[in-house]
Design an enzyme around this catalytic site. Structure first.
Site, mmCIF file in Angstrom:
data_model
loop_
_atom_site.group_PDB
_atom_site.id
_atom_site.type_symbol
_atom_site.label_atom_id
_atom_site.label_comp_id
_atom_site.label_asym_id
_atom_site.label_seq_id
_atom_site.Cartn_x
_atom_site.Cartn_y
_atom_site.Cartn_z
ATOM 1 C CD GLU A 119 -68.629 -37.070 73.567
ATOM 2 O OE1 GLU A 119 -69.676 -36.384 73.489
ATOM 3 O OE2 GLU A 119 -67.638 -36.726 74.227
ATOM 4 C CG HIS A 161 -69.509 -39.776 76.836
ATOM 5 N ND1 HIS A 161 -68.527 -40.739 76.800
ATOM 6 C CD2 HIS A 161 -70.682 -40.440 76.997
ATOM 7 C CE1 HIS A 161 -69.087 -41.935 76.918
ATOM 8 N NE2 HIS A 161 -70.394 -41.774 77.042
ATOM 9 N NE ARG A 194 -64.444 -36.088 79.127
ATOM 10 C CZ ARG A 194 -63.207 -35.856 78.736
ATOM 11 N NH1 ARG A 194 -62.457 -34.980 79.363
ATOM 12 N NH2 ARG A 194 -62.702 -36.525 77.716
ATOM 13 C CG HIS A 195 -65.525 -40.762 80.120
ATOM 14 N ND1 HIS A 195 -64.174 -40.792 79.845
ATOM 15 C CD2 HIS A 195 -66.120 -40.210 79.033
ATOM 16 C CE1 HIS A 195 -63.958 -40.283 78.641
ATOM 17 N NE2 HIS A 195 -65.123 -39.915 78.120
ATOM 18 N NE ARG A 204 -65.676 -42.553 76.049
ATOM 19 C CZ ARG A 204 -66.177 -43.003 74.898
ATOM 20 N NH1 ARG A 204 -66.119 -44.316 74.617
ATOM 21 N NH2 ARG A 204 -66.710 -42.174 74.011
#
Length: 211
Positions: free
Chosen positions: A83, A145, A9-10, A59
Site C-alpha cells: 500500500e 491494496h 484488494r485485500h 492482509r
C-alpha cells in the site's frame, strides 16, 4: 496473445472499520475479512488463474492465499505491491488526520508518506514484471491494496494524473480486471464482486465516498 490481470484488494481489517490509515503497517484480516477472502476465492477460482502474486503485507497475502488453497497455486510475494506509505498518518483515524494536518488532509499528502506518482510507478512496474512471466492467454491475480491498485491501474491505462480520481475506490475483496492488447491495457471490470457500498481505504477521501 491476450493476457489478463485481476487486481484483488485485500479483505477487511479492524483498521478499515475504524477508518485508520494502514499504509505499510502490517495489520491482519479480521473475521469478516477472512470470510470475504474465502468468498472472493470461490468466485475467482472459476477463472482458472495461472499465477498469484501478493504484497508482502499479511492482509494482502492471506487474501491471495485463500485463492491459492482452492487453485493449488503458490502465492509469490512482491513488496513493490505494498500500500501507499502513510508516513506520520499511519494508525491515525480520518478525524485525527484532518484535525492535525488540515491542509495536507485536503491534498491527501501525508508528511513523510509516499507521493502518488511514485506509488503508481512502482505498482504498475511490478504488475508488468509479473505479467511478462505469464504464458499466452495467462491470468495473473494480484492481491494488493486499495490505493496502490487504483494508482497502478491508472498508470497502466495511461491516464494523465489529473484524471486518476475518475477511477473510484476498491471495496474490500473487490477486484478490477485488466486485459493486455496490442494497443496497451484496457479496463474490463472495476470494483467488481460486491454491490456498491462505501469504501474504507487509504485512498483519497473523495474516492471512497463517491458512489
Amino acid at each position: 496473445m491476450i493476457r489478463r490481470v485481476v487486481c484483488l484488494r485485500h479483505g477487511q481489517t479492524k483498521w478499515n472499520v475504524e477508518q485508520r490509515f494502514q499504509g505499510h503497517s502490517d495489520i491482519p484480516l479480521d473475521r469478516t475479512g477472512v470470510a470475504q477472502a474465502a468468498r472472493a476465492a470461490s468466485l475467482l477460482a472459476a477463472l482458472k488463474p495461472t499465477a498469484i502474486v501478493s504484497s508482502d503485507l499479511q492482509r494482502a497475502y492471506d487474501t491471495g492465499a485463500a485463492l491459492g488453497r482452492l487453485t493449488g497455486l503458490g502465492v509469490q510475494v512482491d513488496k513493490e505491491l505494498r500500500e501507499r506509505g502513510g508516513g506520520a498518518w499511519e494508525g491515525l483515524t480520518r478525524e485525527e488526520i484532518k484535525a492535525g494536518w488540515p491542509a495536507e488532509f485536503e491534498a491527501w499528502e501525508a508528511p513523510g508518506g509516499e507521493v502518488v506518482a511514485d506509488v503508481a510507478d512502482r505498482v504498475s512496474e511490478a504488475i508488468r514484471r509479473w505479467v511478462a512471466r505469464l504464458p499466452d492467454d495467462g491470468l495473473l491475480v494480484v492481491a494488493s491494496h486499495g490505493a496502490a491498485l487504483r494508482l497502478g491501474i491508472a498508470r497502466l491505462l495511461g491516464l494523465p494524473e489529473e484524471l486518476w480520481s475518475a477511477l473510484g475506490g476498491l471495496g474490500n475483496c473487490s477486484w478490477s480486471v485488466l486485459e493486455e492488447g496490442r494497443r496497451g491495457w484496457r479496463l474490463l471490470e472495476h470494483n467488481a464482486g460486491t454491490l456498491p457500498e462505501p469504501v474504507s481505504s487509504d485512498d483519497r477521501p473523495e474516492a471512497e465516498t463517491d458512489r
